[in-house]
Enzyme design. Sequence first.
Site, mmCIF file in Angstrom:
data_model
loop_
_atom_site.group_PDB
_atom_site.id
_atom_site.type_symbol
_atom_site.label_atom_id
_atom_site.label_comp_id
_atom_site.label_asym_id
_atom_site.label_seq_id
_atom_site.Cartn_x
_atom_site.Cartn_y
_atom_site.Cartn_z
ATOM 1 C CG ASP A 285 -1.701 1.288 1.530
ATOM 2 O OD1 ASP A 285 -2.437 1.701 0.594
ATOM 3 O OD2 ASP A 285 -1.483 1.830 2.538
ATOM 4 C CG ASP B 244 -1.361 7.768 0.403
ATOM 5 O OD1 ASP B 244 -0.492 8.463 0.168
ATOM 6 O OD2 ASP B 244 -2.411 7.606 -0.372
ATOM 7 C CG ASP C 125 -1.963 2.045 6.453
ATOM 8 O OD1 ASP C 125 -2.165 1.763 5.395
ATOM 9 O OD2 ASP C 125 -2.271 2.870 7.261
#
Length: 220
Positions: free
Chosen positions: A9, A11, A170
């Site tokens: 991922d 951001d 995240d």
Amino acid sequence: MSIRALIFDLDGTLVDSLPDLAEAVNDLMAANGLAPHATRAVASMVGKGVPVLVQKAFAAHGVIVAGEVLDAHVKTYLGFYEPRATRLTRLFPHAADMVKELAKSYRLAVCTNKPAAVSREIVDSLGIGAEIAVVVGGDSGVTPKPAPDMLWLVAERLGLPKEDVLMVGDSANDVASAKAAGIKVAVVRYGYTDIPADELKADFVMDDFRGLPAVLEKLQ
């Protein structure tokens, strides 16, 4: 299982883009006569693509946007964000060294709900573009995360079965996407999620990217 590729991922996982994202969001708010959001508040809006980010930014002021109005605001937001997307954005600690080391043995990719072109620009500007073989963004033409489709598309472009891939993220969005795709997932503890990483039900939880070798060893 033998992992041959990692999908990151962007951001909140690979890069800390929050300062640039927040500035663009607040420029959009100002253009519509609304008060700015705190940077950390913007973090909770990130992860499900630009339209959802824009909707949440307005909704926090009690303003509901949809349809053509939303489309217009998304266009305005991107006009604010894309020229500054690399101004304050930085790799998280240990990410650069680990990406360069992993690229010696694994194929690496980025899967993000933000547009692919600006995502590629970010990784290139931060000096890891050569290591990232594939970038799939929210404008890829398939259903974005938390659906599994983007991860399947990345695996297809890497030329690998999903069983040979590890997702690194995240957020709950990343975990849901990976589990729906049938892909193992590791999460970092420092991301933008409001839910503690240890409660995301990922296969592995790491303090930071230095935990990846241990995760990969367990999967071999």
